[in-house]
Design an enzyme around this catalytic site. Structure first.
Site, PDB file in Angstrom:
ATOM      1  N   MET A 161       0.843  -1.185   0.000  1.00 37.16           N
ATOM      2  CA  MET A 161       0.000   0.000   0.000  1.00 37.16           C
ATOM      3  C   MET A 161       0.885   1.245   0.000  1.00 37.16           C
ATOM      4  SD  MET A 161      -1.833   0.086   3.717  1.00 37.16           S
ATOM      5  CE  MET A 161      -0.982  -0.197   5.254  1.00 37.16           C
ATOM      6  N   ARG A 294      -3.552  -2.475  10.854  1.00 34.75           N
ATOM      7  CA  ARG A 294      -3.386  -2.003  12.229  1.00 34.75           C
ATOM      8  C   ARG A 294      -3.504  -3.153  13.223  1.00 34.75           C
ATOM      9  NH1 ARG A 294      -6.385   3.969  11.774  1.00 34.75           N
ATOM     10  NH2 ARG A 294      -4.519   4.974  10.880  1.00 34.75           N
ATOM     11  N   TYR A 427       4.559   3.198  12.279  1.00 40.22           N
ATOM     12  CA  TYR A 427       3.839   3.024  11.001  1.00 40.22           C
ATOM     13  C   TYR A 427       2.427   2.483  11.208  1.00 40.22           C
ATOM     14  CZ  TYR A 427       5.769  -1.885  10.494  1.00 40.22           C
ATOM     15  OH  TYR A 427       6.129  -3.210  10.624  1.00 40.22           O
ATOM     16  N   GLU A 428       1.646   2.582  10.122  1.00 38.22           N
ATOM     17  CA  GLU A 428       0.194   2.321  10.162  1.00 38.22           C
ATOM     18  C   GLU A 428      -0.523   3.250  11.138  1.00 38.22           C
ATOM     19  OE1 GLU A 428      -1.036   0.784   7.813  1.00 38.22           O
ATOM     20  OE2 GLU A 428       0.905   0.059   7.153  1.00 38.22           O
ATOM     21  N   GLY A 429      -0.054   4.467  11.241  1.00 43.93           N
ATOM     22  CA  GLY A 429      -0.633   5.433  12.171  1.00 43.93           C
ATOM     23  C   GLY A 429       0.097   5.365  13.490  1.00 43.93           C
TER      24      GLY A 429
END
Length: 569
Positions: A161, A294, A427-429
């Site tokens: 992604m 997540r 990462y991933e927020g």
């Protein structure tokens, strides 16, 4: 590095703690019988112990590299990946219509944890593919599904992604990548993306990139972003490979850890792409993959925590140093080392139980279509991601401490766990963003999902006050404090909530983990090792919630009493 799959812990959690029996009782997951679950866990455990674990150090010492535009992966990674895909481990939860097993996400979560413990750098590749499969199942056209999903499931192709750009990190809406219509239903994608995990490799036939870009009529911000499938090699209608697309890996990042995972800067120069989902609604489609990731990244934190714990335990049981209270002779008998080992084990159990509970809620939402299960899964996702990765970082750090001076020496391998896991809290927020999501978007129901979960914790504790008076009372009181803090949180404006978001999430996780420890003690039924571990969690770790919730009540004003100049003084 040596690794032992914690099969007994997974089985115990499924059978007694996280409610997996509800999942197996649904028509959707009727195939998830005890025998099937046992077989899958056992076989995945063997793969991780014998094939993947030996790759952990190789990936760290011999990083992926870019040679003349070609990504060369670490020694043994191609063979490790082949073993993963030949075992069908990419597609445990994928739709059987396209060749997947159609089994519960809870089972996928357990397998992913073991793979991450064995070799996190390699596990990141199938994790990205799993998320892409789910995004395509929900948002792609039937034609795209039929062309891409079987290849992703088989592992012949893998997925990535592409969100982040140099000027657009957490603020995804600031992206500059463009998508121009080609006039034939496809689009020309141009722009640069950074931090792309497994942006390329030398062992799959194709790499399929899900790319966020803006159409010419797209509004500014996130509401104008669309999502596109942009393959490295454009496939023909029959799935055979056609021409090379106009994209390339510009460089690979030189990272603190995860050396075996190639993190790419990707350049798209009019690359051909296909719209996924509706125009200008790319964030909604990408969030399907991001939410999957997540949960997966939270599990990566737990993976590393388990690996670091096992590594530290082996050292502590072997290293002799000084007089010990019972005369065992190894440092595991020193009270402070024992405190660290007990804390590590208790934290891993808490984080694992929270992650599996989140996966169970996801499975139940899919199987029943009930809004309450979907809300439970949504509530637990940021808690799983943040607490799982915080646990990974803390346990890996504690593992270094258990090793003493040898932990600072790279040859022992203890430091690798910390270096590898540190990025998972980013990462991933970032975990701060996860906490803000919890107190913001996840409270848009006026806290209903949170209050339902708190009520469950209280009811469970109340029901066993006679058998476990001290532990049950502590958990009930903590849950009631969380209820009161949540009620207060809902009266705050958003910036006040954000100021206390991280301590609120941690307090929630601390109480939820203690709840699962209490359930474990109940299931054990005797004063055995799980009950002893529950006491560690509830008596030593749970009291932290008081200080955390005190921070939640402070709001933001005290933080802004310090000016930027004050910070520089």
């Amino acid at each position: 590095m040596p690794y032992r799959a914690p099969l007994a812990d997974f089985q115990f959690l499924f059978d007694h703690v996280v409610g997996f029996d509800q999942v197996a009782a649904t028509e959707t997951f009727a195939d998830a019988s005890p025998d099937t679950v046992d077989a899958i866990l056992s076989e995945a455990g063997k793969l991780c112990e014998t094939v993947l674990a030996p790759l952990q150090r190789a990936g760290d010492l011999h990083p992926a590299r870019l040679e003349n535009g070609v990504v060369r992966t670490s020694p043994g990674f191609a063979e490790g990946y082949r073993a993963i895909v030949e075992g069908g481990w990419v597609s445990i939860a994928a739709n059987p219509e396209f060749g997947g097993m159609g089994l519960p996400m809870a089972l996928t979560t357990a397998v992913n944890e073991m793979m991450g413990s064995a070799c996190l750098s390699l596990q990141l590749n199938p994790l990205m593919t799993q998320g892409q499969i789910e995004a395509l199942e929900h948002h792609a056209t039937d034609e795209i599904k039929a062309l891409y999903i079987p290849k992703l499931i088989s592992g012949e192709w893998c997925g990535t992604m592409n969100l982040t750009e140099p000027q657009a990190g957490s603020d995804v809406g600031a992206l500059r990548s463009k998508a121009e219509p080609n006039g034939d239903g496809t689009y020309a994608i141009s722009g640069q993306k950074i931090y792309i995990s497994w942006g390329d490799n030398d062992f799959t036939e194709n790499v399929c990139h899900l790319v966020l870009a803006r159409l010419p009529d797209g509004a500014a911000g996130t509401k104008g972003i669309s999502l596109f499938m942009v393959p490295k090699i454009i496939p023909n209608a029959d799935g055979t490979l056609g021409t090379r697309n106009s994209l390339q890996v510009v460089s690979l990042e030189h990272k603190m850890g995860l050396h075996g995972s190639p993190t790419a800067v990707m350049q798209y120069d009019g690359a051909k792409g296909w719209l996924i989902g509706e125009a200008h609604k790319g964030m909604a489609a990408m969030f399907t993959m991001m939410n999957n990731a997540r949960l997966g990244v939270g599990v990566q934190g737990i993976s590393v925590a388990e690996g670091a714990y096992q590594h530290a335990l082996a050292y502590a049981l072997d290293r002799k140093q000084g007089k010990t209270p019972t005369g065992i002779g190894t440092i595991s008998d020193h009270a402070d080392v024992r405190r660290m080992l007990a804390t590590m084990k208790a934290e891993v159990f808490s984080a694992r139980a929270i992650a599996l509970s989140c996966a169970v809620a996801t499975d139940m939402a899919r199987a029943t279509g009930e809004a309450e299960w979907a809300a439970r899964a949504a509530l637990l996702t940021p808690i799983t991601k943040a607490f799982g990765t915080d646990t990974g970082v803390a346990v890996a750090d504690m593992g270094i401490q258990v090793h003493g001076g040898m932990g600072f020496i790279e040859e022992t391998g203890a430091a690798q766990y910390f270096r590898d896991v540190r990025v998972t809290a980013i990462y991933e927020g970032t975990n701060g963003i996860q906490a803000m999501d919890l107190v913001g978007r996840k409270m848009m129901d006026n806290g209903e999902a949170a209050f339902r979960l708190i009520e469950e914790i209280e009811q469970n504790a109340h029901g066993v006050r006679v058998q476990y008076p001290n532990m049950a009372t502590a958990v009930w009181n903590a849950a009631e404090s969380l209820r009161e803090a949540t009620e207060g949180l809902l009266t705050q404006d958003m910036n006040d909530r954000f100021a206390g978001a991280v301590p609120y999430l941690r307090a929630f996780a601390r109480i939820l983990g203690s709840h699962f420890h209490l359930r474990a003690a109940m299931a054990e039924g005797v004063d055995g090792p799980r009950t002893a571990l529950a006491r560690v969690a509830i008596k030593r770790l749970l009291p932290e919630h008081t200080a955390l919730l005190a921070q939640v009540r402070q709001g933001a004003s005290g933080l802004y009493a310090l000016s930027d100049q004050d910070f520089l003084a």
